[in-house]
Design a protein around this motif. Sequence first.
Motif, PDB file in Angstrom:
ATOM      1  N   ALA A 175       0.848  -1.196   0.159  1.00  0.00           N
ATOM      2  CA  ALA A 175       0.021   0.060  -0.097  1.00  0.00           C
ATOM      3  C   ALA A 175       0.837   1.350  -0.164  1.00  0.00           C
ATOM      4  N   LYS A 176       2.133   1.367   0.427  1.00  0.00           N
ATOM      5  CA  LYS A 176       2.964   2.433   0.848  1.00  0.00           C
ATOM      6  C   LYS A 176       3.291   2.913  -0.772  1.00  0.00           C
ATOM      7  N   PHE A 177       3.097   2.248  -1.804  1.00  0.00           N
ATOM      8  CA  PHE A 177       3.381   2.563  -3.112  1.00  0.00           C
ATOM      9  C   PHE A 177       2.441   3.476  -3.793  1.00  0.00           C
ATOM     10  N   ASP A 178       1.223   3.219  -3.111  1.00  0.00           N
ATOM     11  CA  ASP A 178      -0.012   4.090  -3.496  1.00  0.00           C
ATOM     12  C   ASP A 178       0.223   5.720  -3.037  1.00  0.00           C
ATOM     13  N   ILE A 179       1.144   5.942  -2.074  1.00  0.00           N
ATOM     14  CA  ILE A 179       1.415   7.317  -1.655  1.00  0.00           C
ATOM     15  C   ILE A 179       2.040   8.056  -2.930  1.00  0.00           C
ATOM     16  N   ALA A 359      13.500 -11.458  -5.996  1.00  0.00           N
ATOM     17  CA  ALA A 359      13.280 -10.859  -4.769  1.00  0.00           C
ATOM     18  C   ALA A 359      12.173  -9.778  -4.750  1.00  0.00           C
ATOM     19  N   LEU A 360      11.999  -9.116  -5.769  1.00  0.00           N
ATOM     20  CA  LEU A 360      10.862  -8.177  -6.023  1.00  0.00           C
ATOM     21  C   LEU A 360       9.518  -8.757  -6.104  1.00  0.00           C
ATOM     22  N   GLU A 361       9.695  -9.824  -7.091  1.00  0.00           N
ATOM     23  CA  GLU A 361       8.487 -10.644  -7.567  1.00  0.00           C
ATOM     24  C   GLU A 361       8.023 -11.343  -6.157  1.00  0.00           C
ATOM     25  N   ASP A 362       8.837 -11.762  -5.356  1.00  0.00           N
ATOM     26  CA  ASP A 362       8.330 -12.693  -4.201  1.00  0.00           C
ATOM     27  C   ASP A 362       7.885 -11.627  -3.063  1.00  0.00           C
ATOM     28  N   SER A 363       8.292 -10.429  -3.245  1.00  0.00           N
ATOM     29  CA  SER A 363       7.990  -9.595  -2.068  1.00  0.00           C
ATOM     30  C   SER A 363       6.854  -8.834  -2.441  1.00  0.00           C
ATOM     31  N   PHE A 364       6.660  -8.237  -3.651  1.00  0.00           N
ATOM     32  CA  PHE A 364       5.554  -7.353  -3.849  1.00  0.00           C
ATOM     33  C   PHE A 364       4.525  -7.959  -4.950  1.00  0.00           C
ATOM     34  N   SER A 365       3.286  -8.131  -4.677  1.00  0.00           N
ATOM     35  CA  SER A 365       2.330  -8.638  -5.605  1.00  0.00           C
ATOM     36  C   SER A 365       1.807  -7.488  -6.337  1.00  0.00           C
ATOM     37  N   VAL A 366       1.956  -7.412  -7.484  1.00  0.00           N
ATOM     38  CA  VAL A 366       1.508  -6.523  -8.392  1.00  0.00           C
ATOM     39  C   VAL A 366       0.283  -6.820  -9.607  1.00  0.00           C
ATOM     40  N   THR A 367      -0.886  -6.117  -9.292  1.00  0.00           N
ATOM     41  CA  THR A 367      -1.844  -6.181 -10.412  1.00  0.00           C
ATOM     42  C   THR A 367      -2.325  -4.975 -10.791  1.00  0.00           C
ATOM     43  N   ASP A 368      -3.248  -4.926 -11.807  1.00  0.00           N
ATOM     44  CA  ASP A 368      -3.941  -3.853 -12.351  1.00  0.00           C
ATOM     45  C   ASP A 368      -4.604  -2.755 -11.072  1.00  0.00           C
ATOM     46  N   VAL A 369      -4.839  -3.473 -10.165  1.00  0.00           N
ATOM     47  CA  VAL A 369      -5.749  -2.937  -8.956  1.00  0.00           C
ATOM     48  C   VAL A 369      -4.591  -2.468  -7.941  1.00  0.00           C
ATOM     49  N   ALA A 370      -4.933  -1.079  -7.583  1.00  0.00           N
ATOM     50  CA  ALA A 370      -4.086  -0.522  -6.315  1.00  0.00           C
ATOM     51  C   ALA A 370      -4.137  -1.543  -5.201  1.00  0.00           C
ATOM     52  N   ALA A 371      -2.909  -1.369  -4.487  1.00  0.00           N
ATOM     53  CA  ALA A 371      -2.953  -2.200  -3.309  1.00  0.00           C
ATOM     54  C   ALA A 371      -3.953  -1.681  -2.094  1.00  0.00           C
ATOM     55  N   ALA A 375      -6.525  -3.926  -0.288  1.00  0.00           N
ATOM     56  CA  ALA A 375      -6.892  -4.142   0.877  1.00  0.00           C
ATOM     57  C   ALA A 375      -8.118  -3.964   1.454  1.00  0.00           C
ATOM     58  N   THR A 376      -8.664  -2.764   0.925  1.00  0.00           N
ATOM     59  CA  THR A 376      -9.883  -2.316   1.333  1.00  0.00           C
ATOM     60  C   THR A 376     -10.894  -3.292   1.098  1.00  0.00           C
ATOM     61  N   ALA A 377     -11.073  -3.895  -0.171  1.00  0.00           N
ATOM     62  CA  ALA A 377     -11.870  -5.236  -0.374  1.00  0.00           C
ATOM     63  C   ALA A 377     -11.941  -6.311   0.524  1.00  0.00           C
ATOM     64  N   ALA A 378     -10.321  -6.551   0.907  1.00  0.00           N
ATOM     65  CA  ALA A 378     -10.098  -7.881   1.563  1.00  0.00           C
ATOM     66  C   ALA A 378     -10.468  -7.518   3.437  1.00  0.00           C
ATOM     67  N   ILE A 379     -10.591  -6.228   3.698  1.00  0.00           N
ATOM     68  CA  ILE A 379     -11.161  -6.000   4.941  1.00  0.00           C
ATOM     69  C   ILE A 379     -12.510  -6.048   5.127  1.00  0.00           C
ATOM     70  N   ILE A 380     -13.132  -5.314   4.178  1.00  0.00           N
ATOM     71  CA  ILE A 380     -14.671  -5.616   4.183  1.00  0.00           C
ATOM     72  C   ILE A 380     -15.074  -6.828   4.135  1.00  0.00           C
ATOM     73  N   ASP A 381     -14.657  -7.500   3.068  1.00  0.00           N
ATOM     74  CA  ASP A 381     -14.998  -8.985   2.769  1.00  0.00           C
ATOM     75  C   ASP A 381     -14.799  -9.876   4.152  1.00  0.00           C
ATOM     76  N   TYR A 382     -13.688  -9.724   4.719  1.00  0.00           N
ATOM     77  CA  TYR A 382     -13.556 -10.218   6.226  1.00  0.00           C
ATOM     78  C   TYR A 382     -14.532 -10.059   7.160  1.00  0.00           C
ATOM     79  N   LEU A 383     -14.806  -8.704   7.264  1.00  0.00           N
ATOM     80  CA  LEU A 383     -15.483  -8.283   8.257  1.00  0.00           C
ATOM     81  C   LEU A 383     -16.944  -8.749   7.959  1.00  0.00           C
ATOM     82  N   ASP A 384     -17.590  -8.791   6.674  1.00  0.00           N
ATOM     83  CA  ASP A 384     -18.876  -9.090   6.325  1.00  0.00           C
ATOM     84  C   ASP A 384     -18.997 -10.717   6.748  1.00  0.00           C
ATOM     85  N   GLN A 385     -17.873 -11.425   6.655  1.00  0.00           N
ATOM     86  CA  GLN A 385     -18.215 -12.802   6.937  1.00  0.00           C
ATOM     87  C   GLN A 385     -17.776 -13.142   8.333  1.00  0.00           C
TER      88      GLN A 385
END
Length: 388
Positions: A175-179, A359-371, A375-385
């Motif tokens: 997420a820091k890369f979104d700053i 090392a980079l590929e193993d450390s940072f997952s990069v997709t077309d969706v911002a981190a 993360a927001t989706a993961a938190i809300i999905d977890y709390l909903d469940q």
Amino acid sequence: MKKICFLFNHDQTHQIAHSLPIALQMAKSGVADVTLAVTSTMAEAEIRRLSGAALNGLKIVQLQTKSTVSQMLVRALDSLVPARKLLVYRDNLDFFRQFDALVVSEKSSLILKTRYGLEDIKFIHTRHGAGDRAIGFNAESAQFDLILVSGEKIRDRLICDAGVPPEKIRITGYAKFDIIVPEQKPLFPESDRRTILYNPHPSPHLSSWFKFGAEVLEQFYQSGRYNLIFAPHVMLFARPWTITIDRLSIAPAKKPPRRYNDAPHMLMDLGSPACTDMTYTNAADLYLGDVSSQVYEFLNRPRPCPCLFLDAHDTPWQGNPNYRHWATGPVETDASDIIGAVDAAFASQASFSDAQRAALEDSFSVTDVAASVRATAAIIDYLDQAIG
């Protein structure tokens, strides 16, 4: 709507950017009632600086130590150990009880669950950094309800080393890369020298600073062949003594001589916001350090990325996952000719390209969706469940 608190409780500001982008995205999307809680005016100022207009009226609450006993302990102990950081939990239990979830980038907040019994709150860990130090994978991690990680390396080690059940972990990127850091003036205007970033860690049993630091700075000062940014971990000089608890060690935090501040080819920064917002990792041509996770932020830029590591402790590091980043550049156990070692690191960079890429590929997952969105989706999905 879920009530979620993002807590920023640390003596310095280096952990803020690891969870703040998630809070801003969550508030922007309107999927939760978000509160930012801080325990210092410095943290609030850094949140406002990094957020800019994106803060957009988001609630910021400053927590204080309230009891007389707590305030006395802070005055007596805070110059040596993080007393305020721990006492603020006990003095604000009613504040924390109102939330469905607490999102943090460090682990001290677990005291709310383990000591003060706030079992109804879901504790969510964003971690800070993508580094390799063993303390990042200790058993405490398993006490969180949900852990957001930057890549497969972190997930696998949490499962293997910390005993975290896989279902508690979500890979969401860094997420820091979104700053977006405001554009700044050149650090060394009118200079055609290459720039070295020296970024030692504070832990006495791991750092290169206490054995090699004075020698390193003096050689760069005398040479003048390179620009040098000296930007150590912000906790190195935060207190008169540096104390670590993962393996008990203590050393005096003696600051460098003032004469270096006047050298046109040296930038001495012992703790400004630029030390933690990637200003220096983005500006440097070579990374010089030991165990800081900032090396991964340096490596992430699409450019040749020479690294040079200083081993001040005769470490048996080959094959040790706590030192995986040392495979991305040469490792020196002697700082008597640091300028020559830097020359050699530039010359040998190509031979480390494959290790850096892996090392980079193993450390940072990069997709077309911002981190932060992931993360927001993961938190809300977890709390909903978890709580409906």
